[in-house]
Design an enzyme around this catalytic site. Structure first.
Site, PDB file in Angstrom:
ATOM      1  N   ARG A  48       0.877  -1.108  -0.085  1.00  0.00           N
ATOM      2  CA  ARG A  48       0.125  -0.035   0.008  1.00  0.00           C
ATOM      3  C   ARG A  48       0.688   1.546  -0.074  1.00  0.00           C
ATOM      4  O   ARG A  48       0.484   2.271  -0.561  1.00  0.00           O
ATOM      5  CB  ARG A  48      -0.735   0.178   1.300  1.00  0.00           C
ATOM      6  N   PHE A 103     -10.934  -5.584  -5.366  1.00  0.00           N
ATOM      7  CA  PHE A 103     -10.938  -6.442  -4.275  1.00  0.00           C
ATOM      8  C   PHE A 103     -10.564  -5.254  -3.106  1.00  0.00           C
ATOM      9  O   PHE A 103      -9.452  -5.769  -2.611  1.00  0.00           O
ATOM     10  CB  PHE A 103     -10.110  -7.544  -4.448  1.00  0.00           C
ATOM     11  N   ASP A 137     -15.792  -4.189  -4.328  1.00  0.00           N
ATOM     12  CA  ASP A 137     -15.615  -5.579  -3.442  1.00  0.00           C
ATOM     13  C   ASP A 137     -16.943  -6.070  -3.395  1.00  0.00           C
ATOM     14  O   ASP A 137     -18.065  -5.572  -3.564  1.00  0.00           O
ATOM     15  CB  ASP A 137     -15.006  -5.128  -2.290  1.00  0.00           C
ATOM     16  N   ASN A 169     -19.535  -8.271  -8.042  1.00  0.00           N
ATOM     17  CA  ASN A 169     -18.509  -9.549  -8.143  1.00  0.00           C
ATOM     18  C   ASN A 169     -17.465  -8.993  -9.053  1.00  0.00           C
ATOM     19  O   ASN A 169     -17.755  -8.591 -10.336  1.00  0.00           O
ATOM     20  CB  ASN A 169     -19.280 -10.746  -8.918  1.00  0.00           C
ATOM     21  N   ALA A 170     -16.183  -9.096  -8.805  1.00  0.00           N
ATOM     22  CA  ALA A 170     -15.226  -8.368  -9.567  1.00  0.00           C
ATOM     23  C   ALA A 170     -15.006  -8.999 -11.061  1.00  0.00           C
ATOM     24  O   ALA A 170     -14.900  -8.134 -11.885  1.00  0.00           O
ATOM     25  CB  ALA A 170     -13.948  -8.531  -8.998  1.00  0.00           C
ATOM     26  N   ASP A 216      -6.352  -7.183  -6.091  1.00  0.00           N
ATOM     27  CA  ASP A 216      -5.747  -7.980  -4.959  1.00  0.00           C
ATOM     28  C   ASP A 216      -6.623  -8.905  -4.571  1.00  0.00           C
ATOM     29  O   ASP A 216      -7.488  -8.900  -3.344  1.00  0.00           O
ATOM     30  CB  ASP A 216      -5.581  -6.760  -3.723  1.00  0.00           C
ATOM     31  N   CYS A 232      -2.165 -14.241  -2.888  1.00  0.00           N
ATOM     32  CA  CYS A 232      -1.786 -14.259  -1.348  1.00  0.00           C
ATOM     33  C   CYS A 232      -2.041 -15.757  -1.200  1.00  0.00           C
ATOM     34  O   CYS A 232      -2.252 -16.299  -0.045  1.00  0.00           O
ATOM     35  CB  CYS A 232      -2.812 -13.735  -0.574  1.00  0.00           C
TER      36      CYS A 232
HETATM   37  C1  SAM Z   1      -7.139  -9.917  -0.025  1.00  0.00           C
HETATM   38  S1  SAM Z   1      -8.639  -9.021   0.182  1.00  0.00           S
HETATM   39  C2  SAM Z   1      -8.312  -7.485  -0.402  1.00  0.00           C
HETATM   40  C3  SAM Z   1      -7.367  -6.545   0.662  1.00  0.00           C
HETATM   41  C4  SAM Z   1      -7.342  -5.160   0.385  1.00  0.00           C
HETATM   42  N1  SAM Z   1      -6.840  -4.764  -1.059  1.00  0.00           N
HETATM   43  C5  SAM Z   1      -6.581  -4.395   1.319  1.00  0.00           C
HETATM   44  O1  SAM Z   1      -5.610  -3.817   1.181  1.00  0.00           O
HETATM   45  O2  SAM Z   1      -7.229  -4.435   2.523  1.00  0.00           O
HETATM   46  C6  SAM Z   1      -9.861  -9.738  -0.917  1.00  0.00           C
HETATM   47  C7  SAM Z   1     -10.979  -9.081  -0.990  1.00  0.00           C
HETATM   48  O3  SAM Z   1     -11.541  -9.626  -2.033  1.00  0.00           O
HETATM   49  C8  SAM Z   1     -13.161  -9.593  -1.812  1.00  0.00           C
HETATM   50  N2  SAM Z   1     -13.729 -10.472  -2.763  1.00  0.00           N
HETATM   51  C9  SAM Z   1     -13.537 -11.996  -2.548  1.00  0.00           C
HETATM   52  N3  SAM Z   1     -14.271 -12.394  -3.891  1.00  0.00           N
HETATM   53  C10 SAM Z   1     -14.839 -11.383  -4.519  1.00  0.00           C
HETATM   54  C11 SAM Z   1     -15.151 -11.213  -5.758  1.00  0.00           C
HETATM   55  N4  SAM Z   1     -15.619 -12.317  -6.535  1.00  0.00           N
HETATM   56  N5  SAM Z   1     -15.370  -9.942  -6.201  1.00  0.00           N
HETATM   57  C12 SAM Z   1     -15.150  -8.850  -5.476  1.00  0.00           C
HETATM   58  N6  SAM Z   1     -14.681  -8.989  -4.185  1.00  0.00           N
HETATM   59  C13 SAM Z   1     -14.506 -10.297  -3.915  1.00  0.00           C
HETATM   60  C14 SAM Z   1     -13.286  -9.826  -0.311  1.00  0.00           C
HETATM   61  O4  SAM Z   1     -14.471  -9.486   0.158  1.00  0.00           O
HETATM   62  C15 SAM Z   1     -11.877  -9.292   0.094  1.00  0.00           C
HETATM   63  O5  SAM Z   1     -12.348  -7.962   0.540  1.00  0.00           O
END
Ligand code: SAM
Length: 391
Positions: A208, A225, A247, A274-275, A295, A335
């Site tokens: 970040r 995400f 997200d 949904n991304a 991410d 990750c």
């Molecule tokens: C690794 S975390 C991201 C962390 C963030 N970049 C941070 O710095 O705090 C992954 C995120 O992806 C979201 N997520 C999971 N599946 C998803 C999808 N299909 N579409 C969008 N978001 C999704 C989760 O809710 C979560 O917040």
């Protein structure tokens, strides 16, 4: 203590400080062990290799806590390890009041994760053996950090693989629903009980910070995400004009919005979607950004999931490339330990070929240093990031 002998050849890996013994590698016990028993691991000829705990029914049967014959596993050793973990973090100058204090094998405390959020701690016991040592762990944490409260989080892995159930919740003092933390020059609200993981993705602290280097004044950015806005807020702080933050979690977005207000940052559009679908839609609309962050959560929880995960990454990176303006930047993270840096580079290459875009790699990042990576234990390196200029 129960003595365990391992097959010939296994000793080289253990002497090289690899702390796991797999079930098929065990050839005999001095007495039949129970789940969580402390054991001495010996080579075929009976020479000492290490002290650990055992779960005879799990594939990773033994996790070693000490490779030193003079240091058996007892309360003193656990206190020492927790103390050493804390001393190491103090030397890192993390620029935050939130950090990972204990990172399991990375701190020679396999099965234990402890995160610090200001005056509160979040703990996770992820193995049967470490859960049996919880009394020693908790008393070391309380004596050393004097927290106002400790919250225990549960892990799905635990019940599925290790065969025990954790209630979770406040196990010491009190823990508020939300804790305020700061990281660099930003403040964040962390919802410990309901948030994902232990509440915040502490491991991306460095990334970040690094991402700010690629923000041109007035840039239009996309944070996919976004969770509670870690990257989105950093991009704004670095001079982005507008950020779109996507997200699937409404709770994360709700907290993200409040985080933006808390830091006096506007012009962030929070999108619940949904991304995969949303990126397709943005591409269809012909949208382009100066900087795109991807991410995602871990797509590969085990080796068998790698081929599918790589397909997921390829789709994401392909869409990310299409959405990046010529001369703009794309940052992509994985990750999962099972997705290697090479996987990520190969997938990016394949996506760039399909997208017909030339890519210049301009940076790399890993999990921040409070999530230590032990060279002899490849599994401790899980988070990788690649930064590219899309020509
Ligand atoms: C690794 S975390 C991201 C962390 C963030 N970049 C941070 O710095 O705090 C992954 C995120 O992806 C979201 N997520 C999971 N599946 C998803 C999808 N299909 N579409 C969008 N978001 C999704 C989760 O809710 C979560 O917040």
């Amino acid at each position: 203590m129960i003595q365990v002998r391992v097959k010939p050849g296994v000793e080289d890996r253990i002497r090289g400080f690899f702390p796991w013994v797999y079930k098929p590698e065990i050839i005999g016990y001095s007495k039949k062990p129970e789940k969580g028993d402390l054991v001495v691991v010996r080579d075929f000829g009976g020479k000492f290799l290490g002290y650990g705990y055992i779960n005879p029914s799990a594939n990773i049967s033994i996790r070693i806590l000490s490779f030193n014959k003079e240091e058996p596993v007892n309360e003193e050793l656990i206190r020492k390890r927790v103390f050493q973990a804390y001393e190491y973090r103090k030397r890192l100058h993390l620029d935050s009041n939130a950090f990972r204090l204990v990172h399991s094998e990375g701190d020679l405390l396999p099965g234990l994760v402890v995160d610090v959020y200001d005056e509160y701690l979040v703990v996770e016991f992820t193995t049967y053996g470490m859960n049996r040592l919880r009394g020693w762990v908790l008393s070391a944490l309380i004596d050393l950090l004097k927290p106002k409260g400790i919250y225990e989080k549960t892990s799905e892995y635990v019940s599925a693989v290790e065969g025990f159930k954790v209630e979770g919740g406040v196990i010491y003092g009190h823990v508020p629903q939300e804790v305020l933390i700061w990281e660099h020059d930003l403040k964040f609200i962390v919802n410990i009980p309901e948030g994902q993981k232990t509440g915040f993705f502490l491991d991306q602290r460095r990334a970040r910070r690094l991402i700010r280097e690629f923000v041109k004044p007035g840039a239009e950015c996309l944070d996919v995400f976004c969770h509670t806005g870690g990257f989105a807020l950093s991009l704004k702080r670095a001079g982005a004009k507008r950020v779109m933050a996507v997200d699937i979690s409404s709770l994360a977005l709700e907290v993200g919005k409040r985080n933006a207000e808390l830091n006096g940052l506007s012009d962030i559009e929070w999108v619940e979607a949904n991304a995969f679908d949303y990126l397709r839609e943005l591409h269809r609309q012909g949208k382009k950004f100066d900087l795109v962050v991807l991410d995602p959560p871990s797509f590969a929880k085990n080796k068998a999931a790698v081929p599918n995960a790589l397909r997921g990454y390829k789709e994401l990176i392909l869409r990310g490339l299409h959405l990046t303006k010529p001369g703009g930047y794309l940052a992509v993270y994985s990750c999962s330990f099972h997705i290697t840096r090479e996987h990520l580079l190969e997938t990016t290459l394949s996506a760039a070929t399909d997208a017909r875009r030339q890519v210049r790699i301009v940076g790399e990042s890993f999990q921040d240093l409070d999530h230590p990576w032990i060279l002899q234990m490849p599994n401790t390196l899980y988070l990788k990031g690649i930064y590219m200029e899309v020509l």
